[in-house]
Design an enzyme around this catalytic site. Structure first.
Site, PDB file in Angstrom:
ATOM      1  N   TYR A 150       0.755  -1.262   0.102  1.00  0.00           N
ATOM      2  CA  TYR A 150      -0.152   0.137  -0.075  1.00  0.00           C
ATOM      3  C   TYR A 150       0.950   1.115   0.034  1.00  0.00           C
ATOM      4  O   TYR A 150       0.303   2.335  -0.138  1.00  0.00           O
ATOM      5  CB  TYR A 150      -0.837   0.118   1.151  1.00  0.00           C
ATOM      6  CG  TYR A 150      -2.094  -0.956   0.997  1.00  0.00           C
ATOM      7  CD1 TYR A 150      -1.852  -2.368   0.801  1.00  0.00           C
ATOM      8  CD2 TYR A 150      -3.452  -0.526   1.070  1.00  0.00           C
ATOM      9  CE1 TYR A 150      -3.095  -3.081   0.702  1.00  0.00           C
ATOM     10  CE2 TYR A 150      -4.501  -1.197   0.934  1.00  0.00           C
ATOM     11  CZ  TYR A 150      -4.250  -2.473   0.613  1.00  0.00           C
ATOM     12  OH  TYR A 150      -5.377  -3.363   0.503  1.00  0.00           O
ATOM     13  N   ASP A 271      -4.197 -17.909   4.129  1.00  0.00           N
ATOM     14  CA  ASP A 271      -5.177 -18.448   3.544  1.00  0.00           C
ATOM     15  C   ASP A 271      -6.134 -19.411   4.413  1.00  0.00           C
ATOM     16  O   ASP A 271      -7.180 -19.577   4.514  1.00  0.00           O
ATOM     17  CB  ASP A 271      -4.776 -19.333   2.287  1.00  0.00           C
ATOM     18  CG  ASP A 271      -3.618 -19.871   2.383  1.00  0.00           C
ATOM     19  OD1 ASP A 271      -2.722 -19.531   3.554  1.00  0.00           O
ATOM     20  OD2 ASP A 271      -3.225 -20.734   1.530  1.00  0.00           O
ATOM     21  N   ASP A 295      -6.645  -5.883   5.081  1.00  0.00           N
ATOM     22  CA  ASP A 295      -7.581  -5.119   4.299  1.00  0.00           C
ATOM     23  C   ASP A 295      -8.695  -6.151   4.088  1.00  0.00           C
ATOM     24  O   ASP A 295      -9.880  -5.791   4.249  1.00  0.00           O
ATOM     25  CB  ASP A 295      -7.161  -4.504   3.112  1.00  0.00           C
ATOM     26  CG  ASP A 295      -7.976  -3.431   2.503  1.00  0.00           C
ATOM     27  OD1 ASP A 295      -9.187  -3.296   2.936  1.00  0.00           O
ATOM     28  OD2 ASP A 295      -7.468  -2.954   1.436  1.00  0.00           O
TER      29      ASP A 295
END
Ligand code: NAP
Length: 404
Positions: A150, A271, A295
Site C-alpha cells: 500500500y 489463507d 484489508d
C-alpha cells in the site's frame, strides 16, 4: 482547564471533562451519517454523565467537496487541528479522481502516522448474518497501516522505470521479470511490525482477551510476511515475557490451560486463517497482520456478522487517533437521509472507549442493539430482516437515543 485529550507514550489516555474533538463529516452520505452519529454520541454522554461531561465538535473540511471549494482535499488547517486536539472522527472521503493525492484517507494516515487500523467485529443479535453461529465471532483486527504493497511504490508496465527495476532485479538475483509487467514494491520493516504487534498485545492485555494471532503469508513471502511473524514473536518475548505464552509452550508446559494473567501468542498462514474465521471463530480474539491481509480480512469479518454498513474502525498511532466509518461515500444515496449510520456511530463508541468514557460507549452500543432488536433499522438491514421496519438514517439515530 484544557480541552485537549492527552495521549501518553505508554498509550494511557487522559480526557478532560469538556474536550474539543475535530470531526470531518466527509463526502456523499458523510454529512447524513455524521449528523446521526453526533446526535447519538451527545445523547450517550449526556445520559452517562448528566451534564458533567460534554464534547465540543470542531467541524473540519476534507475530501472532494473541500477540493472543489478550496483546491485542496486535505487542507493543512484540518491536519493542524487534529494535531492540536489529538483525537478526531471522520465520515467517508472521496478522493478526486486523477487530481492531486492518491487517496485522502491514506494521506491522512501517513501524515499523522496512524500506523494501526483497528477493526473490532462483534455480532449484534438480530443483524442478518451468513454464519450459523455469528455470536461466536468476536475479534479485533490490528492491521498495519503504513507499509506493505500500500505504500504506492509501483510502476506501470512498459515504462522506463519498470524496465529499470527489472534490470536491477536481473542484476542482483539473476531472475527475469516477464516483459510487460507492472511492478510494485512490498516493504515490511521490523520497526513497523513491532510497534503494531506491541499495540495488539497491549490491547489484548488491557481488555482481558485470550490471544493475539499473527496472520501472515510467510510460507511464500519469507522476508516480508515471514519476517512479520518472526519479529512479532521476538517482540512478544522481549517486552512481554511475563505476560505471554506461545501455543507450543501452552501445550508443552501448561496442559493447554492459559496461565492466569497471560495471553497466548500464535500465528496462522493467511489463507488457512480465512477458513479458521469461518469454521472456528471462537478460537480467535485479537489478530495482528500486515496491511493487505488486514484489508481483506477486516471486510470478510464484517460481512460474517452481516455488518458491512455497521463495522466500526479507528486509525491509531502513538500521538493521534482518528475514528472512521469503514464504508465509502455511497454517493447515490447522498442527502437522502437513507443509509445506515451504524458504522460511524459504533466508531464513535470506540472513540469514547479510547477516551475512557466507557459508560457512554456502552450506552451507544446498547441503544443500537435495542433499535436492531426492535426491528427499527435502515434499508440495508430491513431488506434482509424478516418483519423489520425501514427507518431513515436520522430516525435510526433517534431510536438509538430513545432506547439507550
Ligand atoms: P461504498 O461507498 O462503500 O458503497 C458501496 C455500497 O455499499 C453502497 O452502494 C451500498 O450498497 C453499501 N453501503 C455503503 N455504505 C453504506 C451505509 N452506510 N449504509 C448502507 N449501505 C451502505 O463503496 P464504493 O461505491 O466503492 O465507493 C464510493 C466512494 O467512497 C469511492 O470514491 C471510494 O474511494 C470512497 N471510499 C472511501 C472510504 C473512506 O473514506 N474510508 C472507504 C471506501 C471507499 P447498496 O447499493 O446495495 O445499497
Amino acid at each position: 482547564m484544557t480541552d485537549i485529550i492527552h495521549i501518553s507514550p505508554s498509550g494511557a489516555v487522559l480526557t478532560p471533562d469538556r474536550p474539543t474533538i475535530p470531526c470531518l463529516p466527509g463526502d456523499g452520505t458523510g454529512p447524513d451519517i455524521w449528523k446521526a452519529a453526533a446526535l447519538t454520541l451527545d445523547e450517550a454522554v449526556r445520559k452517562a454523565y448528566q451534564g458533567k461531561r460534554a464534547v465540543t465538535w470542531l467541524e473540519l473540511p476534507a475530501g472532494e467537496k473541500c477540493f472543489l471549494d478550496t483546491g485542496e482535499s486535505l487542507p493543512e488547517k484540518t491536519l493542524e487541528a487534529i494535531r492540536t486536539y489529538r483525537v478526531a472522527i471522520k465520515g467517508p472521503l472521496q478522493t478526486p479522481v486523477g487530481k492531486g493525492i492518491r487517496s485522502v484517507n491514506v494521506a491522512l494516515r501517513l501524515a499523522l502516522d496512524l500506523y494501526s487500523c483497528v477493526r473490532p467485529t462483534r455480532y449484534i443479535p438480530g443483524v442478518p448474518s451468513p454464519m450459523k453461529k455469528p455470536e461466536d465471532v468476536d475479534m479485533v483486527i490490528f492491521r498495519e497501516n503504513t507499509e506493505d504493497v500500500y505504500v504506492g511504490l509501483e510502476w506501470e508496465s512498459g515504462t522506463p522505470e519498470s524496465r529499470q527495476i527489472a534490470e536491477l532485479v536481473k542484476k542482483i538475483s539473476g531472475r527475469d521479470i516477464r516483459e510487460g509487467s507492472g511492478i510494485g514494491i512490498k516493504p515490511i520493516s521490523k520497526f513497523g511490525t513491532q510497534r503494531l504487534v506491541r499495540k495488539a498485545i497491549q490491547y489484548a492485555l488491557l481488555n482481558g482477551r485470550e490471544s493475539v494471532t499473527m496472520v501472515h503469508k510467510g510460507n511464500i513471502m519469507k522476508f516480508t510476511e515471514g519476517a512479520f511473524c518472526r519479529w512479532g514473536y521476538e517482540l512478544a518475548a522481549e517486552e512481554f515475557a511475563d505476560r505471554v505464552v506461545t501455543e507450543a509452550e501452552l501445550s508443552a508446559k501448561h496442559g493447554g490451560i492459559i496461565p492466569a494473567g497471560k495471553i497466548v501468542i500464535k500465528d496462522r498462514i493467511a489463507d488457512a486463517m480465512f477458513q479458521q474465521i469461518l469454521l472456528r471463530p471462537a478460537e480467535y480474539s485479537v489478530l495482528a497482520m500486515p496491511n493487505l491481509n488486514g484489508d481483506y480480512m477486516s471486510d470478510a469479518l464484517a460481512a460474517m456478522v452481516g455488518g458491512l454498513g455497521m463495522a466500526p474502525g479507528g486509525n491509531i498511532g502513538d500521538d493521534y487517533a482518528v475514528f472512521e466509518a469503514t464504508h465509502g461515500t455511497a454517493p447515490k444515496y447522498a442527502g437522502l437521509d437513507k443509509v445506515n449510520p451504524g458504522s460511524l456511530i459504533l466508531s464513535g463508541a470506540m472513540m469514547l472507549d479510547f477516551m475512557e468514557w466507557k459508560e457512554a460507549a456502552e450506552l451507544v452500543r446498547a441503544g443500537l442493539a435495542k433499535a436492531v432488536a426492535a426491528g427499527d433499522v435502515t434499508y440495508d438491514l430491513a431488506r434482509q430482516m424478516h418483519g423489520a421496519r425501514e427507518v431513515s438514517c436520522s430516525r435510526f439515530a433517534e431510536r438509538i437515543c430513545a432506547l439507550m
